[in-house]
Scaffold this motif. Structure first.
Motif, PDB file in Angstrom:
ATOM      1  N   ILE A  53      39.911  52.032  28.413  1.00  0.00           N
ATOM      2  CA  ILE A  53      39.722  52.132  30.049  1.00  0.00           C
ATOM      3  C   ILE A  53      39.475  50.551  30.414  1.00  0.00           C
ATOM      4  O   ILE A  53      40.069  50.259  31.305  1.00  0.00           O
ATOM      5  CB  ILE A  53      38.883  53.173  30.510  1.00  0.00           C
ATOM      6  CG1 ILE A  53      39.435  54.441  30.233  1.00  0.00           C
ATOM      7  CG2 ILE A  53      38.478  52.940  32.149  1.00  0.00           C
ATOM      8  CD1 ILE A  53      38.335  55.491  30.456  1.00  0.00           C
ATOM      9  N   LEU A  54      38.512  49.970  29.847  1.00  0.00           N
ATOM     10  CA  LEU A  54      38.416  48.618  30.098  1.00  0.00           C
ATOM     11  C   LEU A  54      39.538  47.669  30.106  1.00  0.00           C
ATOM     12  O   LEU A  54      39.976  46.702  31.001  1.00  0.00           O
ATOM     13  CB  LEU A  54      37.073  48.015  29.153  1.00  0.00           C
ATOM     14  CG  LEU A  54      35.891  48.512  29.268  1.00  0.00           C
ATOM     15  CD1 LEU A  54      34.757  47.959  28.228  1.00  0.00           C
ATOM     16  CD2 LEU A  54      35.336  48.112  30.809  1.00  0.00           C
ATOM     17  N   ARG A  55      40.308  47.930  29.199  1.00  0.00           N
ATOM     18  CA  ARG A  55      41.570  47.140  29.101  1.00  0.00           C
ATOM     19  C   ARG A  55      42.530  47.444  30.007  1.00  0.00           C
ATOM     20  O   ARG A  55      43.368  46.769  30.638  1.00  0.00           O
ATOM     21  CB  ARG A  55      42.223  47.479  27.658  1.00  0.00           C
ATOM     22  CG  ARG A  55      43.451  46.499  27.488  1.00  0.00           C
ATOM     23  CD  ARG A  55      43.454  44.913  27.330  1.00  0.00           C
ATOM     24  NE  ARG A  55      44.574  44.388  27.090  1.00  0.00           N
ATOM     25  CZ  ARG A  55      44.804  43.331  27.468  1.00  0.00           C
ATOM     26  NH1 ARG A  55      43.999  42.582  28.162  1.00  0.00           N
ATOM     27  NH2 ARG A  55      46.051  42.480  27.044  1.00  0.00           N
ATOM     28  N   GLN A  56      42.833  48.833  30.523  1.00  0.00           N
ATOM     29  CA  GLN A  56      43.520  49.093  31.473  1.00  0.00           C
ATOM     30  C   GLN A  56      43.012  48.486  32.718  1.00  0.00           C
ATOM     31  O   GLN A  56      44.037  48.100  33.698  1.00  0.00           O
ATOM     32  CB  GLN A  56      43.540  50.840  31.693  1.00  0.00           C
ATOM     33  CG  GLN A  56      44.248  51.394  30.554  1.00  0.00           C
ATOM     34  CD  GLN A  56      44.097  52.944  30.660  1.00  0.00           C
ATOM     35  OE1 GLN A  56      43.301  53.400  31.199  1.00  0.00           O
ATOM     36  NE2 GLN A  56      44.796  53.745  29.767  1.00  0.00           N
ATOM     37  N   ASP A  57      42.028  48.567  33.045  1.00  0.00           N
ATOM     38  CA  ASP A  57      41.402  47.905  34.182  1.00  0.00           C
ATOM     39  C   ASP A  57      41.757  46.371  34.052  1.00  0.00           C
ATOM     40  O   ASP A  57      41.954  45.838  35.551  1.00  0.00           O
ATOM     41  CB  ASP A  57      39.862  48.138  34.412  1.00  0.00           C
ATOM     42  CG  ASP A  57      39.476  49.611  34.617  1.00  0.00           C
ATOM     43  OD1 ASP A  57      40.712  50.320  35.210  1.00  0.00           O
ATOM     44  OD2 ASP A  57      38.380  49.762  34.546  1.00  0.00           O
ATOM     45  N   GLU A  58      41.611  45.917  33.018  1.00  0.00           N
ATOM     46  CA  GLU A  58      41.684  44.480  33.176  1.00  0.00           C
ATOM     47  C   GLU A  58      43.522  43.952  33.142  1.00  0.00           C
ATOM     48  O   GLU A  58      43.617  43.158  33.967  1.00  0.00           O
ATOM     49  CB  GLU A  58      41.455  43.968  31.537  1.00  0.00           C
ATOM     50  CG  GLU A  58      41.454  42.372  31.155  1.00  0.00           C
ATOM     51  CD  GLU A  58      41.128  42.214  29.831  1.00  0.00           C
ATOM     52  OE1 GLU A  58      42.121  41.377  29.177  1.00  0.00           O
ATOM     53  OE2 GLU A  58      40.106  42.670  29.526  1.00  0.00           O
ATOM     54  N   LEU A  59      44.079  44.915  32.767  1.00  0.00           N
ATOM     55  CA  LEU A  59      45.591  44.815  33.167  1.00  0.00           C
ATOM     56  C   LEU A  59      45.895  45.005  34.493  1.00  0.00           C
ATOM     57  O   LEU A  59      47.017  44.409  35.150  1.00  0.00           O
ATOM     58  CB  LEU A  59      46.497  45.700  32.019  1.00  0.00           C
ATOM     59  CG  LEU A  59      46.320  45.024  30.477  1.00  0.00           C
ATOM     60  CD1 LEU A  59      47.091  46.195  29.559  1.00  0.00           C
ATOM     61  CD2 LEU A  59      46.771  43.759  30.330  1.00  0.00           C
ATOM     62  N   SER A  60      45.416  46.160  34.958  1.00  0.00           N
ATOM     63  CA  SER A  60      45.715  46.249  36.458  1.00  0.00           C
ATOM     64  C   SER A  60      45.466  45.095  37.180  1.00  0.00           C
ATOM     65  O   SER A  60      45.900  44.907  38.469  1.00  0.00           O
ATOM     66  CB  SER A  60      45.185  47.737  36.756  1.00  0.00           C
ATOM     67  OG  SER A  60      43.839  47.598  36.806  1.00  0.00           O
ATOM     68  N   ASP A  61      44.109  44.632  37.078  1.00  0.00           N
ATOM     69  CA  ASP A  61      43.710  43.360  37.776  1.00  0.00           C
ATOM     70  C   ASP A  61      44.577  42.402  37.737  1.00  0.00           C
ATOM     71  O   ASP A  61      44.692  41.767  38.532  1.00  0.00           O
ATOM     72  CB  ASP A  61      42.042  43.172  37.446  1.00  0.00           C
ATOM     73  CG  ASP A  61      41.276  44.069  37.972  1.00  0.00           C
ATOM     74  OD1 ASP A  61      41.531  45.216  38.764  1.00  0.00           O
ATOM     75  OD2 ASP A  61      40.011  43.907  37.236  1.00  0.00           O
ATOM     76  N   SER A  62      44.892  41.988  36.733  1.00  0.00           N
ATOM     77  CA  SER A  62      45.989  40.903  36.295  1.00  0.00           C
ATOM     78  C   SER A  62      47.200  41.171  36.937  1.00  0.00           C
ATOM     79  O   SER A  62      47.753  40.343  37.611  1.00  0.00           O
ATOM     80  CB  SER A  62      46.036  40.599  34.920  1.00  0.00           C
ATOM     81  OG  SER A  62      46.732  41.319  34.255  1.00  0.00           O
ATOM     82  N   ALA A  63      47.884  42.439  37.123  1.00  0.00           N
ATOM     83  CA  ALA A  63      49.129  42.527  37.742  1.00  0.00           C
ATOM     84  C   ALA A  63      48.848  42.641  39.245  1.00  0.00           C
ATOM     85  O   ALA A  63      50.020  42.167  39.741  1.00  0.00           O
ATOM     86  CB  ALA A  63      49.608  44.047  37.280  1.00  0.00           C
TER      87      ALA A  63
END
Length: 68
Positions: free
Chosen positions: A56-66
């Motif tokens: 979930i931390l990685r998903q949030d990180e990827l969504s923030d960068s997108a």
């Protein structure tokens, strides 16, 4: 801990929970080594909770960068 419960936490709470789970896993492994572990299935559950949190931390990180 379910993924939906993890998603409700703030980023700081998630980091704190991850730290706590890693410490718990360390303690469980230590208990296993000295043959004082009562429930060996707890190790498996903690490892899965850590994986859920990291996912979930990685998903949030990827969504923030997108978004940026």
């Amino acid at each position: 801990m379910k993924a939906s419960e993890i998603r409700e936490l703030t980023a700081q709470e998630r980091q704190a929970k991850l730290k706590d789970l890693k410490a718990e896993l360390f303690n469980l492994r230590f208990q296993l080594a000295i043959n004082q572990l009562d429930n060996p299935m707890r190790i498996r559950a903690v490892k899965k909770d850590i994986a859920r949190l990291q996912t979930i931390l990685r998903q949030d990180e990827l969504s923030d960068s997108a978004k940026a």
